[in-house]
Structures are given as C-alpha cells and as structure tokens.
Design a protein around this motif. Structure first.
Motif, PDB file in Angstrom:
ATOM      1  N   UNK A   1       0.824  -1.209   0.000  1.00 54.21           N
ATOM      2  CA  UNK A   1       0.000   0.000   0.000  1.00 54.21           C
ATOM      3  C   UNK A   1       0.858   1.259   0.000  1.00 54.21           C
ATOM      4  N   UNK A   2       2.020   1.213   0.633  1.00 53.33           N
ATOM      5  CA  UNK A   2       2.906   2.389   0.637  1.00 53.33           C
ATOM      6  C   UNK A   2       3.379   2.721  -0.783  1.00 53.33           C
ATOM      7  N   UNK A   3       3.695   1.688  -1.577  1.00 49.37           N
ATOM      8  CA  UNK A   3       4.097   1.918  -2.972  1.00 49.37           C
ATOM      9  C   UNK A   3       2.953   2.523  -3.777  1.00 49.37           C
ATOM     10  N   UNK A   4       1.762   2.015  -3.552  1.00 51.64           N
ATOM     11  CA  UNK A   4       0.607   2.536  -4.277  1.00 51.64           C
ATOM     12  C   UNK A   4       0.352   3.988  -3.890  1.00 51.64           C
ATOM     13  N   UNK A   5       0.397   4.281  -2.607  1.00 50.39           N
ATOM     14  CA  UNK A   5       0.191   5.658  -2.169  1.00 50.39           C
ATOM     15  C   UNK A   5       1.269   6.580  -2.725  1.00 50.39           C
ATOM     16  N   UNK A   6       2.504   6.099  -2.797  1.00 48.83           N
ATOM     17  CA  UNK A   6       3.580   6.897  -3.384  1.00 48.83           C
ATOM     18  C   UNK A   6       3.296   7.159  -4.867  1.00 48.83           C
ATOM     19  N   UNK A   7       2.834   6.147  -5.571  1.00 47.88           N
ATOM     20  CA  UNK A   7       2.490   6.331  -6.991  1.00 47.88           C
ATOM     21  C   UNK A   7       1.361   7.343  -7.146  1.00 47.88           C
ATOM     22  N   UNK A   8       0.376   7.263  -6.290  1.00 48.50           N
ATOM     23  CA  UNK A   8      -0.739   8.216  -6.342  1.00 48.50           C
ATOM     24  C   UNK A   8      -0.237   9.640  -6.122  1.00 48.50           C
ATOM     25  N   UNK A   9       0.685   9.804  -5.174  1.00 48.31           N
ATOM     26  CA  UNK A   9       1.214  11.149  -4.875  1.00 48.31           C
ATOM     27  C   UNK A   9       2.126  11.682  -5.966  1.00 48.31           C
ATOM     28  N   UNK A  10       2.911  10.817  -6.604  1.00 45.96           N
ATOM     29  CA  UNK A  10       3.946  11.289  -7.524  1.00 45.96           C
ATOM     30  C   UNK A  10       3.569  11.238  -8.993  1.00 45.96           C
ATOM     31  N   UNK A  11       2.663  10.381  -9.370  1.00 49.67           N
ATOM     32  CA  UNK A  11       2.271  10.277 -10.783  1.00 49.67           C
ATOM     33  C   UNK A  11       1.282  11.399 -11.091  1.00 49.67           C
ATOM     34  N   UNK A  12       1.627  12.310 -11.997  1.00 50.18           N
ATOM     35  CA  UNK A  12       0.758  13.471 -12.227  1.00 50.18           C
ATOM     36  C   UNK A  12      -0.587  13.120 -12.881  1.00 50.18           C
ATOM     37  N   UNK A  13      -0.630  12.066 -13.682  1.00 50.10           N
ATOM     38  CA  UNK A  13      -1.871  11.723 -14.375  1.00 50.10           C
ATOM     39  C   UNK A  13      -2.030  10.208 -14.357  1.00 50.10           C
ATOM     40  N   UNK A  14      -3.161   9.751 -13.822  1.00 54.49           N
ATOM     41  CA  UNK A  14      -3.401   8.326 -13.660  1.00 54.49           C
ATOM     42  C   UNK A  14      -4.236   7.764 -14.810  1.00 54.49           C
ATOM     43  N   UNK A  15      -3.831   6.595 -15.291  1.00 49.51           N
ATOM     44  CA  UNK A  15      -4.627   5.845 -16.263  1.00 49.51           C
ATOM     45  C   UNK A  15      -5.809   5.264 -15.489  1.00 49.51           C
ATOM     46  N   UNK A  16      -7.023   5.483 -15.985  1.00 45.46           N
ATOM     47  CA  UNK A  16      -8.212   5.265 -15.169  1.00 45.46           C
ATOM     48  C   UNK A  16      -9.334   4.618 -15.976  1.00 45.46           C
ATOM     49  N   UNK A  17      -9.984   3.622 -15.373  1.00 43.77           N
ATOM     50  CA  UNK A  17     -11.182   2.990 -15.934  1.00 43.77           C
ATOM     51  C   UNK A  17     -12.289   3.135 -14.895  1.00 43.77           C
ATOM     52  N   UNK A  18     -13.460   3.563 -15.343  1.00 41.78           N
ATOM     53  CA  UNK A  18     -14.618   3.688 -14.461  1.00 41.78           C
ATOM     54  C   UNK A  18     -15.629   2.607 -14.823  1.00 41.78           C
ATOM     55  N   UNK A  19     -15.941   1.737 -13.874  1.00 44.11           N
ATOM     56  CA  UNK A  19     -16.935   0.676 -14.041  1.00 44.11           C
ATOM     57  C   UNK A  19     -18.157   1.105 -13.236  1.00 44.11           C
ATOM     58  N   UNK A  20     -19.276   1.376 -13.914  1.00 45.78           N
ATOM     59  CA  UNK A  20     -20.375   2.080 -13.261  1.00 45.78           C
ATOM     60  C   UNK A  20     -21.751   1.606 -13.705  1.00 45.78           C
ATOM     61  N   UNK A  21     -22.676   1.560 -12.752  1.00 45.54           N
ATOM     62  CA  UNK A  21     -24.088   1.322 -13.074  1.00 45.54           C
ATOM     63  C   UNK A  21     -24.787   2.688 -13.104  1.00 45.54           C
TER      64      UNK A  21
END
Length: 183
Positions: A7-27
């Motif tokens: 989780x620390x690596x993921x949080x670091x990626x969230x903080x440092x990566x300026x733009x996230x590749x994102x998929x929204x799965x939604x009803x």
C-alpha cells in the motif's frame, strides 16, 4: 509494474504520478452519484486519463433484469458523456457494455465486452491502471478471472457494499481494494 501490492508503494504512486490511467466501471442509470463520478472523471483531465467506461449490471425496481440494468446504464453513459462533451468540449471516452448476469459462483467469470475492454486497456501499456468500480464488480472480477495477468498492472478500488461474493476473485488474487460502505 507492481508485483507486490504494498500500500505504501501505491500511495507513493498516487502522490507522484501526475496523471493516472483510469477505468470507471459504473451502473450509471442506478443512482445519480455515478453520473457525477463519470462527469467529474471526464473533467479531471489534468489528473486522470479516462481510457474506458464500462457499464455495470444492476437489478431492482429500476430494471427488469441484470441485462436490462446494464443496458440502461450503457445508454445513460452515452447520454451523460454527450452532455459533458457539449457543455465542456471534452472528448467522449470509449464505453462498453458489461455483464448481463451475475457471476454464478466465485470461480466462473461472465464474458462481456467490458471484461475484454478492461483487459485490453490494462495491457496496452506498462502504466498501472486505476479501476474504480462503483456498482456491482462483475465486469472487473470477470476480467481478472479471464485474464489473471492483469492483476499485476491494476489498482482496483471497488465499492462493495452490495454483491459482496463477487469480490472474492479480487481478494483471492491479492489485489489492493478499498472497502467503502456505499449504503
């Protein structure tokens, strides 16, 4: 790529990566919060690269079946994305039809356009892909069961207050998830 979901690596990626590749799965047809989430994801172009939207199934008084709920959500995604495009001039992301039924058990995926789209979009680059599943997570669980190699390249954030047994493939595959009580 993240081979261990620290989780620390993921949080670091969230903080440092300026733009996230994102998929929204939604009803999207089910409740208005999904329409807001979709609109905001489209408008957050400085933070999110919205590569796909997938229609999640639902079934209750607003739909005749899971297939009908998914189809209503698919159409609502089209309406919502067109409104955001017309009002803000942003591109409409590709969107896909999802599962037309529940997973029969924790080991049996449901084939759908959405599950295959999730796989394709995740595998097209080495970037980590953030997936927000804000409805039933049948599409995401099915994509993982059909293509287990994607688990090394995704960070999945489902809201799992309903359809809990469908999260079992996510747990068994060691993916990081955030459990939110969406009720």
């Amino acid at each position: 790529m993240y081979h261990d979901y620290n989780m620390e690596k993921i949080l670091d990626h969230i903080r440092t990566c300026p733009k996230k590749k994102f998929i929204l799965d939604t009803d999207t047809f089910n409740e208005i919060d999904d329409q807001f989430a979709l609109s905001l994801a489209m408008l957050a172009q400085d933070k999110l690269n919205l590569v796909a939207v997938t229609a999640a199934p639902f079934h209750h008084d607003k739909s005749d079946s899971f297939a009908d709920g998914m189809e209503r959500s698919y159409r609502e995604i089209g309406i919502c994305t067109k409104l955001v495009q017309e009002s803000h001039g942003v591109a409409i992301p590709p969107y896909y039809r999802g599962s037309v039924e529940r997973m029969p058990d924790e080991d049996t995926p449901v084939q759908s356009e959405a599950a295959e789209a999730i796989y394709r979009h995740v595998m097209e680059s080495d970037e980590i892909t953030y997936i927000a599943a804000i409805g039933a997570i049948t599409n995401v669980s099915s994509a993982i069961l059909l293509h287990p190699e994607i688990k090394e390249k995704i960070d999945h954030k489902p809201r799992i207050s309903r359809f809990k047994f469908q999260t079992i493939p996510v747990y068994h595959n060691g993916l990081p998830i955030v459990i939110e009580d969406g009720t």
